[in-house]
Scaffold this active site. Sequence first.
Site, PDB file in Angstrom:
ATOM      1  CG  ASN A 210      -0.189  -0.187   2.494  1.00  0.00           C
ATOM      2  OD1 ASN A 210       0.637   0.641   2.841  1.00  0.00           O
ATOM      3  ND2 ASN A 210      -0.436  -1.297   3.197  1.00  0.00           N
ATOM      4  CE  LYS A 289       8.875 -12.266 -14.088  1.00  0.00           C
ATOM      5  NZ  LYS A 289       9.456 -11.957 -15.373  1.00  0.00           N
ATOM      6  CG  ASP A 306      -7.058  -6.332  13.502  1.00  0.00           C
ATOM      7  OD1 ASP A 306      -6.328  -5.724  14.319  1.00  0.00           O
ATOM      8  OD2 ASP A 306      -7.852  -5.762  12.739  1.00  0.00           O
ATOM      9  CB  ILE A 307      -1.198  -6.544  14.639  1.00  0.00           C
ATOM     10  CG1 ILE A 307      -0.680  -7.359  13.452  1.00  0.00           C
ATOM     11  CG2 ILE A 307      -0.131  -6.406  15.722  1.00  0.00           C
ATOM     12  CD1 ILE A 307       0.428  -6.695  12.653  1.00  0.00           C
ATOM     13  CG  PHE A 323      -3.537   5.670  13.105  1.00  0.00           C
ATOM     14  CD1 PHE A 323      -2.720   5.419  14.192  1.00  0.00           C
ATOM     15  CD2 PHE A 323      -3.521   6.940  12.524  1.00  0.00           C
ATOM     16  CE1 PHE A 323      -1.892   6.407  14.702  1.00  0.00           C
ATOM     17  CE2 PHE A 323      -2.687   7.934  13.020  1.00  0.00           C
ATOM     18  CZ  PHE A 323      -1.881   7.664  14.108  1.00  0.00           C
ATOM     19  CE  LYS A 337     -11.464   0.407  10.314  1.00  0.00           C
ATOM     20  NZ  LYS A 337     -10.800   1.166   9.268  1.00  0.00           N
TER      21      LYS A 337
HETATM   22  N1  CTP Z   1      -4.505  -3.228  11.918  1.00  0.00           N
HETATM   23  C1  CTP Z   1      -3.779  -4.247  12.461  1.00  0.00           C
HETATM   24  N2  CTP Z   1      -3.730  -5.454  11.825  1.00  0.00           N
HETATM   25  C2  CTP Z   1      -4.381  -5.655  10.665  1.00  0.00           C
HETATM   26  C3  CTP Z   1      -5.136  -4.595  10.100  1.00  0.00           C
HETATM   27  C4  CTP Z   1      -5.167  -3.385  10.761  1.00  0.00           C
HETATM   28  O1  CTP Z   1      -3.169  -4.073  13.511  1.00  0.00           O
HETATM   29  N3  CTP Z   1      -4.306  -6.837  10.075  1.00  0.00           N
HETATM   30  C5  CTP Z   1      -4.590  -1.957  12.662  1.00  0.00           C
HETATM   31  C6  CTP Z   1      -3.996  -0.748  11.953  1.00  0.00           C
HETATM   32  O2  CTP Z   1      -2.636  -0.574  12.293  1.00  0.00           O
HETATM   33  C7  CTP Z   1      -4.855   0.381  12.492  1.00  0.00           C
HETATM   34  C8  CTP Z   1      -6.207  -0.263  12.746  1.00  0.00           C
HETATM   35  O3  CTP Z   1      -5.953  -1.662  12.831  1.00  0.00           O
HETATM   36  O4  CTP Z   1      -4.400   0.844  13.744  1.00  0.00           O
HETATM   37  C9  CTP Z   1      -7.226  -0.018  11.659  1.00  0.00           C
HETATM   38  O5  CTP Z   1      -6.660  -0.302  10.390  1.00  0.00           O
HETATM   39  P1  CTP Z   1      -7.462   0.052   9.066  1.00  0.00           P
HETATM   40  O6  CTP Z   1      -6.630  -0.320   7.897  1.00  0.00           O
HETATM   41  O7  CTP Z   1      -8.004   1.448   9.161  1.00  0.00           O
HETATM   42  O8  CTP Z   1      -8.731  -0.867   9.163  1.00  0.00           O
HETATM   43  P2  CTP Z   1      -8.944  -2.418   9.127  1.00  0.00           P
HETATM   44  O9  CTP Z   1      -9.046  -2.923  10.519  1.00  0.00           O
HETATM   45  O10 CTP Z   1      -7.894  -3.067   8.283  1.00  0.00           O
HETATM   46  O11 CTP Z   1     -10.383  -2.525   8.448  1.00  0.00           O
HETATM   47  P3  CTP Z   1     -10.828  -2.032   6.971  1.00  0.00           P
HETATM   48  O12 CTP Z   1      -9.640  -2.270   6.064  1.00  0.00           O
HETATM   49  O13 CTP Z   1     -11.981  -2.919   6.676  1.00  0.00           O
HETATM   50  O14 CTP Z   1     -11.215  -0.583   7.088  1.00  0.00           O
END
Ligand code: CTP
Length: 397
Positions: A210, A289, A306-307, A323, A337
């Site tokens: 990203n 590849k 999700d960490i 965030f 969230k």
């Molecule tokens: N985060 C995380 N682990 C993941 C995804 C997200 O720890 N696998 C954490 C990000 O670091 C951030 C928060 O979760 O603090 C929200 O991340 P965001 O990308 O806004 O949302 P998602 O939880 O991934 O949900 P979505 O993509 O559906 O909006």
Amino acid sequence: MNNLTNKRILLGVSGSIAAYKSPDIVRRLQDLGAEVRVIITTGGREFVSELSLQTISKNKVHDNLWDKEAELAMGHIELAKWADAVIIAPASANTIARLCHGKADDLLSTVILATNASVLIAPSMNQQMFASKAIKENLKILNNRGVVTINPGFGEQACGDVGEGRLAEPEEIAKQVANMFSDSALSGRKVLITIGGTIEAIDPVRYISNHSSGKMGMALAHACIQAGAETTLIIGSISVEIEKRAEVIYITSANEMFNAVMKKIENQDLFISCAAVADFRPTKISHNKIKKDGKLAVIELTKNKDILESVCKLKNKPVCIGFAAETENFLANARAKLKNKKCDAIILNDISNSDIGLNSDENEVHFISQEKTEKIDKSSKQIIAEKIIKKVTKYFF
Ligand code: CTP
């Protein structure tokens, strides 16, 4: 209370008429308990005598990068390491531009590059020069690197103009240097921050990732260190300079970030999940590849853990700040969230606006906790980070 007691302050004096006030700045810093050493630039020497600065600081004034004797006594690297903070007052337009470009062709600019200490600058110049786009942009660049500006005052100038550009008063300068060391509730606490994007391999040459630059996370790292926290960074893909005073752990994928966080999380007081973690990874990573004439047209994805949510579920969890990167239904999505991940606060980021959020230098966020939602107005990511850390400290420590 003398809050510069035992602090070692390096004062850089550059070429501005206000350099004549620099002996008074030394005095004010000493009044607050600091030991002061002075570096003077060639321009600075035109406006104030080295002898005055030497007499008042009770130390030899440093002025030459190439002085062999000085290098034997206290060379530029030793000076850079010696300082607890470096303050450039007055900071001329030329010195500001040279810092911006990372020049190392005189003692002051070299020491600034070589120091780990906090750097403050007190600009002083003609009001028209201070209002110029070049100065404004240079200051913005320096602020984004964590350099603190002590804003000049408004009033009559040596050249007869009236406006903003007069060096801040010596007493005010000393006070702002002292504020850098004022006790924060985060002082001595352990902070873990995830920063940047993760990279999910498809095959040996391709990946899913990203646009995260790591700018916001690194600004938070600066702010935590400034507040005296023992800071560890878990860094993915970034395009910013790394904060030298933090412990750094490098990772590539979301799985690696998860493992690194879990290994480090025990005993942390604060966890800031600023990383843009990939939600999915390719189910299978091809060892070779993938050829374009092959059969593969669809990449099957598996959800990553999700960490932030996992840390929030820990029995002895630290204060957890997440965030929310959103492009629509901003407040509702961010509050969801906060609730679903059970964190203590969420920083809402509008990433649909290219002026703020991912990869930009500025940001505008909402700080959302169970109790309230507060807007933090558009500003450099460094200033936003400092405001976030102040709120986190106030509400949770
Ligand atoms: N985060 C995380 N682990 C993941 C995804 C997200 O720890 N696998 C954490 C990000 O670091 C951030 C928060 O979760 O603090 C929200 O991340 P965001 O990308 O806004 O949302 P998602 O939880 O991934 O949900 P979505 O993509 O559906 O909006």
